[in-house]
Design a protein around this motif. Structure first.
Motif, PDB file in Angstrom:
ATOM      1  N   PHE A 117       0.834  -1.209   0.000  1.00  0.00           N
ATOM      2  CA  PHE A 117       0.000   0.000   0.000  1.00  0.00           C
ATOM      3  C   PHE A 117       0.866   1.255   0.000  1.00  0.00           C
ATOM      4  O   PHE A 117       0.537   2.244  -0.662  1.00  0.00           O
ATOM      5  CB  PHE A 117      -0.939   0.006   1.205  1.00  0.00           C
ATOM      6  CG  PHE A 117      -2.129  -0.891   1.052  1.00  0.00           C
ATOM      7  CD1 PHE A 117      -3.236  -0.465   0.324  1.00  0.00           C
ATOM      8  CD2 PHE A 117      -2.142  -2.155   1.611  1.00  0.00           C
ATOM      9  CE1 PHE A 117      -4.350  -1.287   0.172  1.00  0.00           C
ATOM     10  CE2 PHE A 117      -3.248  -2.993   1.464  1.00  0.00           C
ATOM     11  CZ  PHE A 117      -4.350  -2.558   0.739  1.00  0.00           C
ATOM     12  N   ARG A 118       1.991   1.215   0.738  1.00  0.00           N
ATOM     13  CA  ARG A 118       2.883   2.383   0.772  1.00  0.00           C
ATOM     14  C   ARG A 118       3.488   2.631  -0.606  1.00  0.00           C
ATOM     15  O   ARG A 118       3.555   3.779  -1.067  1.00  0.00           O
ATOM     16  CB  ARG A 118       3.981   2.141   1.821  1.00  0.00           C
ATOM     17  CG  ARG A 118       4.964   3.293   1.994  1.00  0.00           C
ATOM     18  CD  ARG A 118       4.277   4.512   2.560  1.00  0.00           C
ATOM     19  NE  ARG A 118       5.237   5.571   2.868  1.00  0.00           N
ATOM     20  CZ  ARG A 118       5.718   6.449   1.992  1.00  0.00           C
ATOM     21  NH1 ARG A 118       5.316   6.391   0.738  1.00  0.00           N
ATOM     22  NH2 ARG A 118       6.585   7.368   2.352  1.00  0.00           N
ATOM     23  N   PHE A 170       2.238   3.526  12.012  1.00  0.00           N
ATOM     24  CA  PHE A 170       3.353   2.960  12.766  1.00  0.00           C
ATOM     25  C   PHE A 170       4.309   2.192  11.854  1.00  0.00           C
ATOM     26  O   PHE A 170       4.968   1.246  12.286  1.00  0.00           O
ATOM     27  CB  PHE A 170       2.815   2.043  13.867  1.00  0.00           C
ATOM     28  CG  PHE A 170       1.982   2.764  14.892  1.00  0.00           C
ATOM     29  CD1 PHE A 170       2.575   3.373  15.991  1.00  0.00           C
ATOM     30  CD2 PHE A 170       0.606   2.851  14.743  1.00  0.00           C
ATOM     31  CE1 PHE A 170       1.813   4.044  16.933  1.00  0.00           C
ATOM     32  CE2 PHE A 170      -0.168   3.536  15.674  1.00  0.00           C
ATOM     33  CZ  PHE A 170       0.440   4.137  16.774  1.00  0.00           C
ATOM     34  N   LEU A 171       4.401   2.595  10.603  1.00  0.00           N
ATOM     35  CA  LEU A 171       5.228   1.876   9.633  1.00  0.00           C
ATOM     36  C   LEU A 171       6.669   1.662  10.108  1.00  0.00           C
ATOM     37  O   LEU A 171       7.224   0.585   9.874  1.00  0.00           O
ATOM     38  CB  LEU A 171       5.206   2.588   8.284  1.00  0.00           C
ATOM     39  CG  LEU A 171       5.929   1.871   7.141  1.00  0.00           C
ATOM     40  CD1 LEU A 171       5.158   1.992   5.831  1.00  0.00           C
ATOM     41  CD2 LEU A 171       7.344   2.417   6.945  1.00  0.00           C
ATOM     42  N   ALA A 208      13.276   0.033   5.533  1.00  0.00           N
ATOM     43  CA  ALA A 208      14.355   1.005   5.720  1.00  0.00           C
ATOM     44  C   ALA A 208      14.255   2.151   4.712  1.00  0.00           C
ATOM     45  O   ALA A 208      14.525   3.306   5.038  1.00  0.00           O
ATOM     46  CB  ALA A 208      15.706   0.303   5.587  1.00  0.00           C
ATOM     47  N   TRP A 209      13.852   1.846   3.491  1.00  0.00           N
ATOM     48  CA  TRP A 209      13.716   2.876   2.455  1.00  0.00           C
ATOM     49  C   TRP A 209      12.690   3.931   2.868  1.00  0.00           C
ATOM     50  O   TRP A 209      12.918   5.130   2.722  1.00  0.00           O
ATOM     51  CB  TRP A 209      13.309   2.222   1.141  1.00  0.00           C
ATOM     52  CG  TRP A 209      13.026   3.191   0.039  1.00  0.00           C
ATOM     53  CD1 TRP A 209      11.816   3.716  -0.318  1.00  0.00           C
ATOM     54  CD2 TRP A 209      13.984   3.776  -0.858  1.00  0.00           C
ATOM     55  NE1 TRP A 209      11.941   4.576  -1.381  1.00  0.00           N
ATOM     56  CE2 TRP A 209      13.259   4.640  -1.739  1.00  0.00           C
ATOM     57  CE3 TRP A 209      15.364   3.647  -1.012  1.00  0.00           C
ATOM     58  CZ2 TRP A 209      13.894   5.367  -2.730  1.00  0.00           C
ATOM     59  CZ3 TRP A 209      15.988   4.372  -2.009  1.00  0.00           C
ATOM     60  CH2 TRP A 209      15.262   5.217  -2.852  1.00  0.00           C
ATOM     61  N   PHE A 210      11.569   3.472   3.416  1.00  0.00           N
ATOM     62  CA  PHE A 210      10.499   4.403   3.775  1.00  0.00           C
ATOM     63  C   PHE A 210      10.716   5.063   5.135  1.00  0.00           C
ATOM     64  O   PHE A 210       9.923   5.927   5.527  1.00  0.00           O
ATOM     65  CB  PHE A 210       9.146   3.699   3.720  1.00  0.00           C
ATOM     66  CG  PHE A 210       8.698   3.392   2.323  1.00  0.00           C
ATOM     67  CD1 PHE A 210       8.533   4.405   1.403  1.00  0.00           C
ATOM     68  CD2 PHE A 210       8.458   2.086   1.926  1.00  0.00           C
ATOM     69  CE1 PHE A 210       8.128   4.139   0.104  1.00  0.00           C
ATOM     70  CE2 PHE A 210       8.063   1.800   0.631  1.00  0.00           C
ATOM     71  CZ  PHE A 210       7.899   2.833  -0.291  1.00  0.00           C
ATOM     72  N   LEU A 211      11.773   4.675   5.837  1.00  0.00           N
ATOM     73  CA  LEU A 211      12.109   5.397   7.060  1.00  0.00           C
ATOM     74  C   LEU A 211      12.675   6.780   6.755  1.00  0.00           C
ATOM     75  O   LEU A 211      12.660   7.667   7.611  1.00  0.00           O
ATOM     76  CB  LEU A 211      13.143   4.613   7.876  1.00  0.00           C
ATOM     77  CG  LEU A 211      12.649   3.348   8.575  1.00  0.00           C
ATOM     78  CD1 LEU A 211      13.779   2.716   9.371  1.00  0.00           C
ATOM     79  CD2 LEU A 211      11.465   3.640   9.486  1.00  0.00           C
ATOM     80  N   ALA A 240      12.187  14.689  11.837  1.00  0.00           N
ATOM     81  CA  ALA A 240      11.067  14.193  11.044  1.00  0.00           C
ATOM     82  C   ALA A 240      10.383  12.970  11.636  1.00  0.00           C
ATOM     83  O   ALA A 240       9.218  12.734  11.373  1.00  0.00           O
ATOM     84  CB  ALA A 240      11.528  13.876   9.620  1.00  0.00           C
ATOM     85  N   ARG A 241      11.083  12.159  12.412  1.00  0.00           N
ATOM     86  CA  ARG A 241      10.479  10.933  12.929  1.00  0.00           C
ATOM     87  C   ARG A 241      10.263  10.961  14.443  1.00  0.00           C
ATOM     88  O   ARG A 241       9.953   9.947  15.044  1.00  0.00           O
ATOM     89  CB  ARG A 241      11.350   9.729  12.558  1.00  0.00           C
ATOM     90  CG  ARG A 241      11.232   9.297  11.101  1.00  0.00           C
ATOM     91  CD  ARG A 241       9.874   8.719  10.810  1.00  0.00           C
ATOM     92  NE  ARG A 241       9.776   8.177   9.460  1.00  0.00           N
ATOM     93  CZ  ARG A 241       8.685   7.580   8.971  1.00  0.00           C
ATOM     94  NH1 ARG A 241       7.610   7.487   9.732  1.00  0.00           N
ATOM     95  NH2 ARG A 241       8.654   7.133   7.749  1.00  0.00           N
TER      96      ARG A 241
END
Length: 342
Positions: free
Chosen positions: A45-46, A62-63, A97-100, A285-286
């Motif tokens: 979905f992401r 909470f990805l 890790a990519w979407f972090l 950002a996180r």
């Protein structure tokens, strides 16, 4: 017992341990496959830039914590000596890790500085966090204050407890419970229509000393509860349309977005409206803002301050103010003069 019978019993015992190992290996592989299926589904979905349907929007918030089941699946695949699972797990781990990585541009504007503006956004949870917010405002001295869930008592307390000489201007949606919201400002505020929503989302136009005007808008769409996902998506779209309508002008949107950078509806506000997340610009950002009861770094960041590209940002901080399930966000923005302003 005869010698032959004893030998047969010993053979069966020796054959039992490999069978148990095979059974444990199959169990580990099955559990790994189950975990990786869930992780891969959410990543799908992401990648597809979609918030999907319940429970996808709730879990996407909470990805980053998909790292835990992905690592667990890798360990289980290793125990099971399941090669396909190991490859699958490595690919899933790479996807998480990519979407972090923080989403959106982080380049600074080129023009000279026009004004320094400290912004605070704080959901006070039905007004309960108001005393802590008053203390935080006295310490941090923001120029603009966005307060979602500011009920009648909260509004009265802020009027009585904050120095009127310092904060004479306000724009609000007076209501009880979560439906009340308030913008408090050092700058003069001109009335604006705000954004229709289930919860209060007032807006205004702030007038700086040099005559520069900034559109300011409080964000508080409905959370993506299982029965309210459509409303949540629609109200985030209202914020997107507001941002897009102001392209070319200076805009700040602050508050509780009930969405993270991993929600397509939130990214759409940034992309369509040309906005940038101030916490992203300032390197936080996180950092989680909700729920405040969880120790950092647990939780997720759903409280944001967004600004147009004529702003730079620094020193974004998330503060514990007490008696609310949100942390307050404080960030220093610098407005820069653009070519068209010269």
């Amino acid at each position: 017992m005869t010698a032959a019978a004893a030998g047969r019993q010993e053979d069966r015992a020796e054959g039992g341990e490999p069978a148990r190992r095979r059974l444990r290996s199959r169990g580990s592989a099955c559990l790994a496959a189950l975990l990786l299926t869930g992780v891969t589904g959410l990543l799908g979905f992401r990648v597809a830039d979609s918030d999907g349907f319940t429970p996808v929007p709730q879990l996407l918030a909470f990805l980053p914590w998909l790292l835990a089941p992905t690592v667990a699946a890798l360990l289980l695949a290793a125990l099971a000596r399941w090669r396909i699972g190991l490859v699958w797990g490595v690919l899933a781990l790479g996807g998480v890790a990519w979407f972090l990585e923080p989403y959106g541009r982080a380049d600074a504007p080129d023009g000279p500085a026009v004004a320094e503006i400290r912004v605070m956004a704080s959901n006070v949870e039905f007004g309960r966090g108001t005393p802590g917010l008053v203390d935080a405002v006295r310490k941090e001295k923001p120029d603009l204050l966005f307060v979602p869930e500011c009920d009648y008592t909260c509004s009265d307390t802020l009027r009585d407890e904050l120095p009127r000489a310092e904060y004479p201007y306000r724009s609000g949606s007076e209501a009880s419970g979560a439906e009340g919201s308030l913008i408090v400002s050092r700058f003069p505020l001109k009335k604006a229509s705000g954004i229709p929503g289930t919860l209060g989302m007032p807006g205004a136009v702030a007038e700086l000393k040099d005559g520069h005007e900034i559109r300011v808008q409080l964000a508080h769409p409905m959370p993506p509860l299982p029965e309210q996902v459509g409303v949540w998506r629609s109200e985030l779209a209202g914020l997107r349309d507001y941002a897009a309508a102001g392209k070319g002008g200076s805009t700040i949107i602050g508050g509780d977005f009930n969405a993270t950078q991993d929600h397509a509806a939130f990214r759409d506000i940034l992309d369509t409206g040309g906005l940038r997340d101030a916490a992203r610009l300032a390197g936080s950002a996180r950092t989680p803002s909700w729920p405040a009861a969880l120790m950092s770094p647990l939780g997720t960041q759903i409280d944001h301050v967004l600004a147009t590209p004529d702003f730079s940002a620094r020193d974004a901080r998330f503060l514990e103010i007490g008696d609310t399930d949100h942390r307050a966000l404080v960030v220093d923005l610098t407005l820069h003069r653009q070519e068209q302003d010269r």
